[in-house]
Design a protein around this motif. Structure first.
Motif, PDB file in Angstrom:
ATOM      1  N   ASP A  75       8.083   3.551   4.034  1.00  0.00           N
ATOM      2  CA  ASP A  75       7.163   3.125   2.978  1.00  0.00           C
ATOM      3  C   ASP A  75       6.497   1.765   3.227  1.00  0.00           C
ATOM      4  OD1 ASP A  75       7.406   5.454   1.639  1.00  0.00           O
ATOM      5  OD2 ASP A  75       8.361   4.652  -0.160  1.00  0.00           O
ATOM      6  N   ARG A  79      15.078   9.506  -0.625  1.00  0.00           N
ATOM      7  CA  ARG A  79      14.577   8.140  -0.818  1.00  0.00           C
ATOM      8  C   ARG A  79      15.043   7.200   0.301  1.00  0.00           C
ATOM      9  NH1 ARG A  79      10.761   5.436  -1.611  1.00  0.00           N
ATOM     10  NH2 ARG A  79      10.038   7.268  -2.724  1.00  0.00           N
ATOM     11  N   VAL A 101       2.042  17.149  -4.692  1.00  0.00           N
ATOM     12  CA  VAL A 101       2.661  16.224  -5.642  1.00  0.00           C
ATOM     13  C   VAL A 101       4.173  16.387  -5.481  1.00  0.00           C
ATOM     14  CG1 VAL A 101       0.762  16.299  -7.309  1.00  0.00           C
ATOM     15  CG2 VAL A 101       2.643  17.948  -7.497  1.00  0.00           C
ATOM     16  N   GLY A 102       4.928  15.702  -6.319  1.00  0.00           N
ATOM     17  CA  GLY A 102       6.379  15.807  -6.234  1.00  0.00           C
ATOM     18  C   GLY A 102       6.933  14.792  -5.248  1.00  0.00           C
ATOM     19  N   VAL A 103       8.234  14.805  -5.065  1.00  0.00           N
ATOM     20  CA  VAL A 103       8.823  13.785  -4.178  1.00  0.00           C
ATOM     21  C   VAL A 103       8.358  13.959  -2.745  1.00  0.00           C
ATOM     22  CG1 VAL A 103      10.874  13.340  -5.565  1.00  0.00           C
ATOM     23  CG2 VAL A 103      10.948  15.100  -3.799  1.00  0.00           C
ATOM     24  N   ARG A 156       7.057  20.173  -8.126  1.00  0.00           N
ATOM     25  CA  ARG A 156       7.848  19.141  -8.814  1.00  0.00           C
ATOM     26  C   ARG A 156       9.241  19.624  -9.188  1.00  0.00           C
ATOM     27  NH1 ARG A 156       3.090  16.482 -12.631  1.00  0.00           N
ATOM     28  NH2 ARG A 156       2.630  14.801 -11.182  1.00  0.00           N
ATOM     29  N   ASN A 211      12.318   5.041   2.278  1.00  0.00           N
ATOM     30  CA  ASN A 211      12.332   3.582   2.244  1.00  0.00           C
ATOM     31  C   ASN A 211      12.157   2.970   3.631  1.00  0.00           C
ATOM     32  OD1 ASN A 211      12.499   3.410  -0.494  1.00  0.00           O
ATOM     33  ND2 ASN A 211      14.686   2.992  -0.578  1.00  0.00           N
ATOM     34  N   MET A 243      -5.768   7.571 -15.243  1.00  0.00           N
ATOM     35  CA  MET A 243      -4.502   8.228 -14.907  1.00  0.00           C
ATOM     36  C   MET A 243      -3.517   8.169 -16.071  1.00  0.00           C
ATOM     37  SD  MET A 243      -5.190   9.617 -12.170  1.00  0.00           S
ATOM     38  CE  MET A 243      -3.678  10.435 -11.693  1.00  0.00           C
ATOM     39  N   ARG A 275       7.773  -0.394  -7.130  1.00  0.00           N
ATOM     40  CA  ARG A 275       8.512  -0.561  -5.868  1.00  0.00           C
ATOM     41  C   ARG A 275       9.927  -1.087  -6.131  1.00  0.00           C
ATOM     42  NH1 ARG A 275       8.028   2.249  -1.775  1.00  0.00           N
ATOM     43  NH2 ARG A 275      10.228   1.976  -1.427  1.00  0.00           N
ATOM     44  N   SER A 322       5.363  14.615  -1.826  1.00  0.00           N
ATOM     45  CA  SER A 322       3.955  14.267  -1.732  1.00  0.00           C
ATOM     46  C   SER A 322       3.691  13.543  -0.399  1.00  0.00           C
ATOM     47  CB  SER A 322       3.675  13.343  -2.925  1.00  0.00           C
ATOM     48  OG  SER A 322       2.325  13.062  -3.029  1.00  0.00           O
ATOM     49  N   ARG A 365      -6.669   8.474   3.028  1.00  0.00           N
ATOM     50  CA  ARG A 365      -7.784   8.067   2.162  1.00  0.00           C
ATOM     51  C   ARG A 365      -8.564   6.913   2.790  1.00  0.00           C
ATOM     52  NH1 ARG A 365      -3.889   9.033  -2.267  1.00  0.00           N
ATOM     53  NH2 ARG A 365      -4.765  10.654  -3.616  1.00  0.00           N
ATOM     54  N   SER A 410       2.397   2.099   2.643  1.00  0.00           N
ATOM     55  CA  SER A 410       2.053   1.905   1.232  1.00  0.00           C
ATOM     56  C   SER A 410       0.559   1.584   1.135  1.00  0.00           C
ATOM     57  CB  SER A 410       2.864   0.753   0.655  1.00  0.00           C
ATOM     58  OG  SER A 410       2.433  -0.461   1.246  1.00  0.00           O
ATOM     59  N   PRO A 411      -0.012   1.702  -0.074  1.00  0.00           N
ATOM     60  CA  PRO A 411      -1.437   1.366  -0.218  1.00  0.00           C
ATOM     61  C   PRO A 411      -1.757  -0.039   0.292  1.00  0.00           C
ATOM     62  CG  PRO A 411      -0.619   2.392  -2.225  1.00  0.00           C
ATOM     63  CD  PRO A 411       0.579   2.194  -1.344  1.00  0.00           C
ATOM     64  N   ILE A 465      -5.368  14.581 -11.270  1.00  0.00           N
ATOM     65  CA  ILE A 465      -4.476  14.731 -10.122  1.00  0.00           C
ATOM     66  C   ILE A 465      -5.069  15.807  -9.211  1.00  0.00           C
ATOM     67  CG2 ILE A 465      -2.207  15.532  -9.349  1.00  0.00           C
ATOM     68  CD1 ILE A 465      -1.098  14.399 -12.024  1.00  0.00           C
ATOM     69  N   MET A 510      -3.063  11.119 -18.166  1.00  0.00           N
ATOM     70  CA  MET A 510      -2.381  12.295 -17.621  1.00  0.00           C
ATOM     71  C   MET A 510      -0.858  12.168 -17.641  1.00  0.00           C
ATOM     72  SD  MET A 510      -4.799  13.424 -14.514  1.00  0.00           S
ATOM     73  CE  MET A 510      -4.223  15.076 -14.760  1.00  0.00           C
ATOM     74  N   HIS A 560      -2.190   7.502   1.735  1.00  0.00           N
ATOM     75  CA  HIS A 560      -2.971   6.257   1.598  1.00  0.00           C
ATOM     76  C   HIS A 560      -3.725   5.948   2.877  1.00  0.00           C
ATOM     77  CE1 HIS A 560      -0.610   6.097  -1.925  1.00  0.00           C
ATOM     78  NE2 HIS A 560       0.521   5.868  -1.281  1.00  0.00           N
ATOM     79  N   ASP A 619      13.370   0.655  -4.924  1.00  0.00           N
ATOM     80  CA  ASP A 619      14.269  -0.050  -4.000  1.00  0.00           C
ATOM     81  C   ASP A 619      15.647  -0.276  -4.606  1.00  0.00           C
ATOM     82  OD1 ASP A 619      12.389  -0.167  -2.047  1.00  0.00           O
ATOM     83  OD2 ASP A 619      11.764  -2.215  -2.432  1.00  0.00           O
ATOM     84  N   GLY A 644       3.316   7.204  -4.535  1.00  0.00           N
ATOM     85  CA  GLY A 644       3.629   5.996  -3.777  1.00  0.00           C
ATOM     86  C   GLY A 644       2.703   4.819  -4.053  1.00  0.00           C
ATOM     87  N   GLY A 645       2.053   4.826  -5.200  1.00  0.00           N
ATOM     88  CA  GLY A 645       1.251   3.663  -5.560  1.00  0.00           C
ATOM     89  C   GLY A 645      -0.229   3.822  -5.316  1.00  0.00           C
ATOM     90  N   VAL A 687       9.313   7.871 -11.060  1.00  0.00           N
ATOM     91  CA  VAL A 687       9.256   8.856  -9.983  1.00  0.00           C
ATOM     92  C   VAL A 687       8.316   8.366  -8.875  1.00  0.00           C
ATOM     93  CG1 VAL A 687       8.667  11.211  -9.354  1.00  0.00           C
ATOM     94  CG2 VAL A 687       9.816  10.746 -11.525  1.00  0.00           C
ATOM     95  N   ALA A 741      -2.732   8.027  -8.151  1.00  0.00           N
ATOM     96  CA  ALA A 741      -3.099   9.433  -8.002  1.00  0.00           C
ATOM     97  C   ALA A 741      -2.115  10.391  -8.664  1.00  0.00           C
ATOM     98  CB  ALA A 741      -3.227   9.782  -6.515  1.00  0.00           C
ATOM     99  N   GLU A 790       5.541   9.546  -7.445  1.00  0.00           N
ATOM    100  CA  GLU A 790       5.456  10.516  -6.354  1.00  0.00           C
ATOM    101  C   GLU A 790       4.311  10.233  -5.380  1.00  0.00           C
ATOM    102  OE1 GLU A 790       3.305  14.137  -8.798  1.00  0.00           O
ATOM    103  OE2 GLU A 790       5.461  14.116  -8.618  1.00  0.00           O
ATOM    104  N   TYR A 799       7.012  13.755 -15.705  1.00  0.00           N
ATOM    105  CA  TYR A 799       6.169  14.948 -15.581  1.00  0.00           C
ATOM    106  C   TYR A 799       6.841  16.103 -16.250  1.00  0.00           C
ATOM    107  CZ  TYR A 799       9.028  15.638 -11.307  1.00  0.00           C
ATOM    108  OH  TYR A 799      10.026  15.752 -10.399  1.00  0.00           O
TER     109      TYR A 799
END
Lengths: 108, 415
Positions: free
Chosen positions: B125, B118, B361-363, B84, B122, A72, A26, B365, B373, B129-130, B355, A75, B370, A30, A41-42, A37, A45, A39, A108
């Motif tokens: 997020d 981004r 995937v990629g920016v 990606r 931001n 992970m 993070r 994503s 899930r 976030s998780p 994955i 990978m 979260h 920020d 977001g934490g 990257v 995955a 991608e 990647y």
């Protein structure tokens, strides 16, 4: 606020003060640190926030904290090393003030 | 001229539809009419169709359809590459909802690439976030139980109407800071927008949604609260206040993205569990493995696709793609790629973690991954705690309808 230094694969350093409880990933996003990257977001995955914890910090932060993180790390695009971590899984505390992480050539 | 996010103009796009509009660079032997999302064979059982694509079609082929021709990717590796590499595969004109060219807006953040992307992520997020979504856990658990309270004693329910739909929509409304009494209206709008496949109905629905969301944006501008809509309308991009176009493009994109996907996912999973009581028991008996169980169910029941526009000519797996071509990653097929997931149709809660492409995937994503899930996890835990055994009502014929989000539309359950 703990300070973290990110060292790019070509050796350039960038430091950032990051809130306690935020992750090293993070903090990179920020503060515009290139080379992370993140991608997903934490979410454990994607394996695109890979970093190498500096040897001096290996004891405090150099070991994955879950089986999902270990899986992970298999990978990642760049080679893993003994202190490879997913930076989303390193949560900052005052004990980690001064932490240094090295970034891989590719995510990647 | 530099692109101005506060005052966007529509991109020039080439739409190709049908066999008459196959470009010359497409080799004849790679042309197919697969029928994905509309053919009778697909609609009979999409989740048999997706894994079978690896045997029936070349790994990349040119799919000719009444909704628009596109290259189709079914290999996990190829989708990872396309998703990606925004320098080749752009999100421009990849979100297929009608917009007025005279009053154009961008879907945000999906239509912006880094580094601008981004700045917008931001803003949201911290909400998704998780860690942030865990703050919603108790509320989602309570909501799931309240919904179950309403039908458990009857021994039956209309799953999509009474659980699959209201759970994610109510969570979404709470997260956005929108009133819960909009639930039924939002459901109606999302059905009309995502499942009509009629551009007139879609455009009329977009107009209704636009009016409502613009009203909410004005309301939150005047009366800020803790919800995501308020957060967006009061945000700053660099050092300037976010513009009217950006506010709207952001809020409406969350609306489109947030309403239908978890719903379809839950319907798919409950349809499967109704026929597989042994899997219900496995989930009940192994509560510590819930995250892997959720991930495996998301793998086999991914619900959507990811479109891109080729930005510069490229060769992928020996196939020449030209600037302006459309490309679709068939995410549910990629998740059955036998090179990555051996014995791909087997639901195995102890697979090595890989994955999965449920959220791309990629920016770009999925930013709601979260939350999605967490919702699936809580839905499984709370439902199975109270209704461990259930099955489809006898005589039920599961039907799938045309649309860009895949799931059964009728699912009456009994216990």
């Amino acid at each position: 606020m703990p300070k973290v230094t990110y060292v790019s694969h070509t050796g350039e350093s960038q430091s950032a003060d990051i809130e306690n409880g935020d992750s090293v990933m993070r903090g990179a996003l920020d503060n515009g640190v290139e080379g992370i990257v993140a991608e997903c977001g934490g979410g454990l995955a994607c394996a695109t926030c890979h970093c190498y914890v500096d040897d001096a910090w290996a004891d405090q932060a150099g070991t994955p904290t879950s089986q999902d993180e270990r899986d992970m790390l298999e990978m990642t695009a760049s080679d893993t090393r003994p202190t490879s971590r997913l930076s989303c899984q390193i949560e900052l505390t005052d004990d980690l003030d001064g932490l240094v992480v090295h970034l891989p050539e590719a995510q990647y | 001229m530099k692109f101005d996010p506060t005052n966007p103009t529509p991109p020039k796009v080439t739409r190709r539809i049908g066999m008459d509009q196959v470009p010359d660079h497409v080799p004849h032997d790679l042309i197919r009419q697969s029928g994905i999302i509309y053919g009778p064979e697909f609609l009979a059982d999409p989740y048999k169709f997706f894994p079978a694509m690896h045997d029936r079609f070349p790994p990349i082929f040119y799919d000719v359809t009444p909704f628009g021709n596109a290259w189709v990717l079914t290999k996990h590796e190829d989708a990872l590459f396309a998703l990606r590499h925004a320098e080749y595969f752009s999100t421009e004109d990849a979100t297929p909802f009608p917009r007025n060219p005279e009053d154009y807006f961008n879907f945000i953040p999906i239509e912006f690439d880094p580094p601008d992307h981004r700045k917008y992520r931001n803003i949201v997020d911290p909400y998704i976030s998780p860690k942030a979504v865990l703050g919603w856990e108790d509320r989602i658990r309570n909501l799931a139980n309240e919904l179950i309270d309403d039908f458990i004693d009857q021994g039956e329910c209309d799953f999509p109407e009474q659980f699959g739909r209201p759970l994610p929509v109510l969570v979404f409304l709470d997260l956005m800071g929108l009133p819960r009494d909009m639930c039924d209206t939002f459901v109606e709008w999302s059905v009309d927008l995502l499942h009509s496949n009629d551009r007139e109905v879609m455009a009329a629905t977009m107009a209704k949604i636009t009016e409502y969301l613009q009203g909410q944006i004005a309301e939150k501008e005047a009366n800020p609260d803790d919800g995501l809509v308020s957060k967006i309308v009061h945000a700053k991009i660099d050092d300037r206040p976010i513009s009217a176009k950006e506010k709207f493009g952001f809020v409406i994109f969350l609306f489109i993205a947030g309403l239908d996907t978890v719903f379809a996912t839950l319907n798919n999973i409950w349809n499967y569990l109704a026929e597989n009581p042994d899997k219900c028991q496995e989930i009940i008996d192994d509560p510590d493995n819930i995250n892997a169980q959720v991930e495996e169910l998301l793998r086999v029941f991914s619900v959507t696709f990811s479109g891109r526009t080729v930005k510069q000519d490229i060769e992928l797996r020996g196939v020449q793609m030209k600037k302006g071509d459309k490309v679709t990653s068939i995410l549910p097929a990629c998740n059955y790629d036998p090179d990555v997931f051996p014995d791909p149709t087997k639901v195995d809660f102890h697979r090595p973690k890989k994955i999965i492409l449920a959220f791309t995937v990629g920016v770009h994503s999925c930013m709601g991954a979260h939350l999605a899930r967490l919702e699936v996890k809580i839905a499984l835990q709370e439902w199975l705690k109270r209704i461990p055994r259930f099955k489809a009502k006898p005589g039920t014929q599961v039907e799938y309808k045309m649309g860009g989000v895949i799931g059964p539309h009728e699912l009456p359950l009994v216990w």
